[in-house]
Enzyme design. Structure first.
Site, mmCIF file in Angstrom:
data_model
loop_
_atom_site.group_PDB
_atom_site.id
_atom_site.type_symbol
_atom_site.label_atom_id
_atom_site.label_comp_id
_atom_site.label_asym_id
_atom_site.label_seq_id
_atom_site.Cartn_x
_atom_site.Cartn_y
_atom_site.Cartn_z
ATOM 1 N N ASP B 90 1.061 -1.122 -0.200
ATOM 2 C CA ASP B 90 -0.054 -0.150 0.018
ATOM 3 C C ASP B 90 1.311 1.776 -0.357
ATOM 4 O OD1 ASP B 90 0.870 0.207 2.811
ATOM 5 O OD2 ASP B 90 -1.064 -0.182 3.591
ATOM 6 N N PHE B 94 -3.749 5.535 3.663
ATOM 7 C CA PHE B 94 -4.410 5.294 5.006
ATOM 8 C C PHE B 94 -4.073 4.980 6.357
ATOM 9 C CE2 PHE B 94 -6.417 1.675 7.847
ATOM 10 C CZ PHE B 94 -8.162 2.119 7.205
ATOM 11 N N GLY B 213 -11.405 3.595 0.357
ATOM 12 C CA GLY B 213 -12.637 4.748 1.368
ATOM 13 C C GLY B 213 -13.383 3.804 1.737
ATOM 14 N N ASP B 263 -8.098 -7.659 0.860
ATOM 15 C CA ASP B 263 -6.877 -7.789 1.971
ATOM 16 C C ASP B 263 -7.408 -7.367 2.631
ATOM 17 O OD1 ASP B 263 -6.047 -4.818 1.605
ATOM 18 O OD2 ASP B 263 -5.649 -5.070 3.109
ATOM 19 N N CYS B 301 -12.458 -29.093 6.647
ATOM 20 C CA CYS B 301 -10.978 -27.995 6.098
ATOM 21 C C CYS B 301 -10.256 -28.504 5.998
ATOM 22 C CB CYS B 301 -11.540 -26.814 7.196
ATOM 23 S SG CYS B 301 -9.693 -25.879 6.929
ATOM 24 N N CYS B 303 -6.503 -27.874 5.988
ATOM 25 C CA CYS B 303 -5.642 -27.022 6.656
ATOM 26 C C CYS B 303 -4.947 -28.145 8.092
ATOM 27 C CB CYS B 303 -5.850 -25.768 7.295
ATOM 28 S SG CYS B 303 -6.836 -25.736 9.117
ATOM 29 N N CYS B 306 -6.876 -27.764 10.825
ATOM 30 C CA CYS B 306 -8.156 -29.125 10.948
ATOM 31 C C CYS B 306 -7.851 -30.552 11.250
ATOM 32 C CB CYS B 306 -9.094 -28.047 9.559
ATOM 33 S SG CYS B 306 -9.880 -26.841 10.481
ATOM 34 N N HIS B 332 -5.713 -21.706 10.080
ATOM 35 C CA HIS B 332 -6.727 -21.894 9.577
ATOM 36 C C HIS B 332 -8.052 -20.097 9.050
ATOM 37 C CE1 HIS B 332 -11.260 -23.688 9.400
ATOM 38 N NE2 HIS B 332 -11.698 -22.902 9.685
#
Lengths: 383, 383
Positions: B90, B94, B213, B263, B301, B303, B306, B332
Site C-alpha cells: 500500500d 491509509f 475509502g 486484503d 477443512c 488445513c 483442522c 485456519h
C-alpha cells in the site's frame, strides 16, 4: 519393549537405541519440553522436521489444565497434541516444589495451592501415576521430591528416603504395561547420600533411571562430580536421564559421563527472548548491531530459520514484537541441540568423543575450557 | 507483464489470471496482510501451503521500522521475508490517517508524528513511491487520502481532487518497469463524487484500479451501493481491488459485483483472539463449551489445524495463552478465505455464481440473507 541396545561407546559415552511403544529413539537425545501440551510456538510437524524424537509433558500443568481426563479422551498426549512419536511425562513433583504455594510435604503426599487459581491440590505417588497413565506417555517418572539447593544433609537424607518409599508406592499402583516407569536418584550434592539413594533405588530394577535434584541452583563445580558419581553407579544396560538439563555445554559434558537423555526449556525459552544458540556461543538478536547483520543466525545450520532469514530480519521481528521471531529462534535452538547430539553420536561411533568434545568446547568457550568441563572430559576417559 | 486474462464470467463476477513479475495469480483472490514484513505468526511455507498467492506489505510500517533501505538490501520484500511469490504494497496513506498523530495534510504531502517514537515524519507521493520501489513489490499503490467516515461532501471532494493530483505525481516519479502502480478511486459514500473520481482517474490507464475509502466505518447498506457503482465503471480488462476488505460475506458479495482482489487483517487478527471462520459463521474458541468439543474447527477443512486438532485442544491453547493457538487459528482462517474464493472461482467457471453465493449466504447467515447482501447478488446479475 523398552530395551536399550548400545551400539557404540567412547570412554563412558554411549550411543544406543531405546525401544518404546511409539517408536525407537536414538540416544544420546535431547527432549523438547511441551509443558502445557505444546512445545511453545512449534508445531508437531516442525518437531519432526528438526529431528525431535521424544517430547516431554508436564503432569503438574496438564492435571490442573486442561485436566488429564480430556487428554485421555484424546487417546493421550499423542492424540491431544498431534505429535505422533514417543512422549515422556514427569511426575509433577518438581513443579509442585517450584510453582505450588504453601506446600506441605507429608509421608502421604504433597498438599499445595496451585499457581493458576490458588485452589488446594493434593498430589501423591498414586495420583501422579493415575494422571500419567491418563496422559499416556511411553516413559513416566516416579513421584519424587526434588529438594531445593542449598539443603542440609539431614533434609536431603529424609527426602531421599521418602522418595524411595514413594517409588515403591508408584510401582504398586502402576497398571499399564506399555509405559516404562523410571526411578529417580536423589541425594543433592552429597556423594554419600547419592550412594544411599542409588543403593536403595537400583534394586527396583526399573527400565531406566533418572539423575534428579541437579541443576537447581548449585554451581557446575558442585553439579558435575554428582553426575559423574551417579552415572558411574547406574547399570550400563538402562537409559540414564539427567532431568532438566540443559545448555549445550551441559549436554556435551554429561554425554561424556554416560548420560543418554536430557530435557530443558532452555532452547525455546531463550529463543522467545531473542537468543540463538550457536557453536560460538549464544547470540543476542536484540542487540542493535544485529539489525544490519545480513548473515543467517548460523551459517552451518540447516533449519528453516537459518535457510531463509538474515539476523537483520530476525532482529526486526524481535523489535517489532512479531510472533514469527520467537517462533523461528525456538525452532533454530531446538535444531541446534538436536544437531549437537547428532555430532556427539558420530564422535561416539568413531570413538573420538573426548577429542571432539574438547575441540567443540574450545570454540564454544572461546579458547579455554572451564575447569568443571575439562574435569568432566577427564572423567569420561576414566572408565 | 501485468496482463489480466479473464477466463470466465458469471453475471458480473469474473475469474481471471493476473500476470506479475513474480508469478501469475488467479483471481478472485484474498491477500493476507504482512504489516511489518510478516503475516503475523505464519511462515512463508505455510502461506504457500494454505494457497496464498500475493502478500500485502505496509509502506508506513516498513519505512518507519526497519526502514526501506534494509529491505532493499535484502532484494526487497521477497528476500527480506522469504516469501517467494508476488507482493503488493500500500502507499502508506491509509496508515498515516489511522495511526499517525497530529497529522497535517497539505497539497505537498502529509506531516505526522509516528506512532512508534513520536518523531516527525513527512510523507509525499514522491516519497511513497521511493519507499515502494525499495520494498520492491510487484503491485504498488498510488499515494492517496482515505477520508474518515463520516466526512462532508466538501471534504471528500477536495480530498479526492488532491488524490488525483497526487496520482499524477506518483506516476511522474515512478521508475521501475517491473512494478504495476494501481490508482485508487475515492469519493466516500457519495455517488456523484465516486463518478467524479472515476472520470478523473480512469484516463491515467493504470494496470489496475482500487476501490478505496470504504469499510472505514460506514454501514454495509452505505458501502455496497458504492462498490456496485464503482466496479460498474471500472474497465473490464483490468483487475479491481477492494482495499481493506474483508469478512467472508464481503468477499462473496463483492466478487459478485466484479471485484477481483481483497486484503484484510481480519483472518489473522480474529484468529489471534481465538476465533475461527467457518461456513456457519465465526466460532469462539474462548467459550467454555469449546473446552470439551472433540470436533475439529471445521470438518470440511484441509488445513493443518483442522486435520490435527480438536476444538478442545485449541480452546486449551487459548486459555493457556500458548502461541500455537493464535498461530493455528490464523492459519485456519487464511485457509478458510482462500478456500472460499476457490469455491467462488468454481461457481464462476460453471456460471452459477449468484446461485452459489445465495446458497452459501443462507448457511452463513443462518437462513435469511441480509438486505444488503441480497441486493448485491441482484446487482451481480444486472449486467
Amino acid at each position: 519393549m523398552f530395551e536399550f541396545d548400545i551400539q557404540a561407546t567412547s570412554g563412558r559415552a554411549r550411543k544406543a537405541t531405546f525401544h518404546t511403544p511409539r517408536g525407537s529413539v536414538t540416544t544420546p537425545m535431547f527432549m523438547p519440553v511441551g509443558t502445557q501440551g505444546t512445545v511453545k510456538g512449534i508445531s508437531p510437524q516442525e518437531l519432526l522436521d528438526v529431528g525431535s524424537q521424544m517430547i516431554l509433558g508436564n503432569t503438574y500443568h496438564l492435571m490442573l489444565r486442561p485436566g488429564e481426563e480430556l487428554v485421555r479422551q484424546h487417546g493421550g498426549l499423542p492424540g491431544f497434541t498431534a505429535y505422533p512419536g514417543p512422549f515422556l511425562t514427569d511426575s509433577g513433583g518438581f513443579q509442585v516444589m517450584s510453582l505450588g504455594h504453601m506446600r506441605t510435604i507429608k509421608e502421604e503426599g504433597v498438599t499445595f495451592r496451585n499457581h493458576l487459581d490458588g485452589s488446594l491440590v493434593y498430589l501423591t505417588p498414586e495420583r501422579s501415576i493415575q494422571v500419567q497413565e491418563a496422559l499416556g506417555a511411553d516413559v513416566i517418572m516416579a513421584f519424587d521430591e526434588c529438594p531445593p539447593h542449598p539443603a542440609s544433609q539431614e533434609y536431603v537424607k529424609n527426602s531421599l528416603e521418602r522418595t524411595i518409599r514413594w517409588l515403591d508406592r508408584c510401582l504398586q499402583v502402576k497398571t499399564r504395561e506399555d509405559q516404562a516407569l523410571f526411578a529417580i536418584v536423589q541425594g543433592g550434592v552429597y556423594e554419600h547420600l547419592r550412594l544411599q539413594s542409588l543403593e536403595a533405588t537400583l534394586p527396583f530394577n526399573t527400565p531406566g533411571f533418572a539423575i534428579g535434584g541437579l541443576a537447581v541452583g548449585e554451581s557446575k563445580e558442585e553439579m558435575y562430580p554428582m553426575v559423574d558419581f551417579t552415572a558411574r553407579h547406574l547399570p550400563d544396560n538402562k537409559p540414564r536421564y539427567l532431568m532438566g538439563v540443559g545448555h549445550p555445554e551441559d549436554l556435551v559434558a554429561a554425554i561424556g559421563l554416560g548420560v543418554d537423555m536430557f530435557d530443558c526449556v532452555y532452547p525455546t525459552r531463550t529463543g522467545r527472548f531473542g537468543y540463538a544458540l550457536t557453536d560460538q556461543g549464544r547470540i543476542n538478536l536484540n542487540k542493535a548491531s544485529m539489525r544490519t547483520d545480513m548473515r543467517p543466525v548460523d551459517e552451518t545450520c540447516d533449519c528453516y530459520c537459518c535457510k531463509n532469514y538474515t539476523r537483520a530480519y530476525l532482529a526486526h521481528l524481535m523489535r517489532a514484537e512479531e510472533m514469527l521471531g520467537p517462533r523461528m529462534l525456538s525452532l533454530h535452538n531446538l535444531r541446534y541441540l538436536h544437531r549437537l547430539v547428532d555430532k556427539a553420536r558420530v564422535a561416539i561411533e568413531t570413538d573420538t568423543y573426548v577429542e571432539w568434545a574438547s575441540e567443540w568446547g574450545k570454540v564454544y568457550f572461546g579458547g579455554t575450557l572451564p575447569a568443571w568441563f575439562e574435569q568432566a572430559l577427564r572423567a569420561s576417559s576414566d572408565e
